[in-house]
Motif scaffolding. Structure first.
Motif, PDB file in Angstrom:
ATOM      1  N   TYR A 168      -4.592  60.367  44.718  1.00 15.21           N
ATOM      2  CA  TYR A 168      -4.236  61.256  46.138  1.00 15.21           C
ATOM      3  C   TYR A 168      -5.129  62.321  46.140  1.00 15.21           C
ATOM      4  O   TYR A 168      -5.475  62.535  47.278  1.00 15.21           O
ATOM      5  CB  TYR A 168      -2.917  61.466  46.249  1.00 15.21           C
ATOM      6  N   ASP A 169      -5.155  63.118  45.078  1.00  9.30           N
ATOM      7  CA  ASP A 169      -5.985  64.306  45.387  1.00  9.30           C
ATOM      8  C   ASP A 169      -7.336  64.281  45.580  1.00  9.30           C
ATOM      9  O   ASP A 169      -7.825  64.988  46.354  1.00  9.30           O
ATOM     10  CB  ASP A 169      -5.842  65.271  44.063  1.00  9.30           C
TER      11      ASP A 169
ATOM     12  N   ASN B 243      -8.617  61.923  47.374  1.00  7.68           N
ATOM     13  CA  ASN B 243      -9.004  61.200  48.655  1.00  7.68           C
ATOM     14  C   ASN B 243      -9.842  62.011  49.761  1.00  7.68           C
ATOM     15  O   ASN B 243     -10.633  61.743  50.481  1.00  7.68           O
ATOM     16  CB  ASN B 243      -7.997  60.544  49.222  1.00  7.68           C
ATOM     17  N   SER B 244      -9.310  63.206  49.964  1.00  5.78           N
ATOM     18  CA  SER B 244      -9.593  64.032  51.049  1.00  5.78           C
ATOM     19  C   SER B 244     -10.859  64.773  50.826  1.00  5.78           C
ATOM     20  O   SER B 244     -11.795  64.608  51.749  1.00  5.78           O
ATOM     21  CB  SER B 244      -8.715  65.460  50.985  1.00  5.78           C
ATOM     22  N   ARG B 245     -11.069  64.644  49.679  1.00  5.45           N
ATOM     23  CA  ARG B 245     -12.926  65.287  49.136  1.00  5.45           C
ATOM     24  C   ARG B 245     -13.563  64.174  49.531  1.00  5.45           C
ATOM     25  O   ARG B 245     -14.841  63.983  50.118  1.00  5.45           O
ATOM     26  CB  ARG B 245     -12.728  65.949  47.914  1.00  5.45           C
ATOM     27  N   LEU B 246     -13.466  62.941  49.304  1.00  8.70           N
ATOM     28  CA  LEU B 246     -14.009  61.773  49.410  1.00  8.70           C
ATOM     29  C   LEU B 246     -14.321  61.656  50.663  1.00  8.70           C
ATOM     30  O   LEU B 246     -15.424  60.885  50.933  1.00  8.70           O
ATOM     31  CB  LEU B 246     -13.239  60.526  48.567  1.00  8.70           C
TER      32      LEU B 246
ATOM     33  N   SER C 219       0.001  56.134  46.299  1.00  9.95           N
ATOM     34  CA  SER C 219      -0.489  57.151  47.204  1.00  9.95           C
ATOM     35  C   SER C 219      -1.876  57.078  46.952  1.00  9.95           C
ATOM     36  O   SER C 219      -2.673  57.354  48.447  1.00  9.95           O
ATOM     37  CB  SER C 219       0.079  58.341  46.964  1.00  9.95           C
ATOM     38  N   GLY C 220      -2.850  56.928  46.206  1.00 12.37           N
ATOM     39  CA  GLY C 220      -4.174  57.157  46.100  1.00 12.37           C
ATOM     40  C   GLY C 220      -4.803  55.886  46.851  1.00 12.37           C
ATOM     41  O   GLY C 220      -5.671  56.184  47.509  1.00 12.37           O
ATOM     42  N   ILE C 221      -4.302  54.724  46.517  1.00 11.98           N
ATOM     43  CA  ILE C 221      -5.099  53.653  47.279  1.00 11.98           C
ATOM     44  C   ILE C 221      -4.586  53.530  48.469  1.00 11.98           C
ATOM     45  O   ILE C 221      -5.584  52.989  49.479  1.00 11.98           O
ATOM     46  CB  ILE C 221      -4.610  52.189  46.551  1.00 11.98           C
TER      47      ILE C 221
END
Length: 104
Positions: free
Chosen positions: A25-26, A28-31, A60-62
């Motif tokens: 999850y952490d 994803n925003s940067r990606l 949550s990440g996926i």
């Protein structure tokens, strides 16, 4: 393991982002920011996300990653592609009502 990426450009100017590591999850925003920045910086390039060495940790990440892919497909259907998708990702994508084949 953190998420890392190697970016390669071919002779035609098309870009492949080789993702390696855990999709949490952490991350994803940067990606999302980096993929969109690359797309904006290279408006005429096709950008392929190579998922061969990508793993995910937790739903949550996926789910955030699927949201990103849906966004890319809806806003730039011909610009962004995905490749080398593991079977477990395809199964999870189905759960989130995302047809990965439309981006291949």
């Amino acid at each position: 393991m953190a998420l890392n990426a190697q970016i390669r450009t071919d002779a035609l100017g098309n870009i492949t982002i080789y993702m390696n590591g855990d999709l949490s999850y952490d991350q994803n925003s940067r990606l999302r920011e980096e993929i969109l920045e690359i797309g904006d910086s290279h408006p005429h390039s096709t950008i392929t996300l190579d998922m061969h060495s990508l793993d995910f940790v937790g739903s949550s990440g996926i789910s955030k990653f699927v949201d990103l892919l849906k966004y890319l497909r809806s806003t730039h259907p011909e610009k962004y592609k995905i490749s080398n998708i593991k079977s477990e990702f395809l199964k999870v994508f189905e759960i989130y009502n995302f047809n990965a084949y439309e981006m291949m």
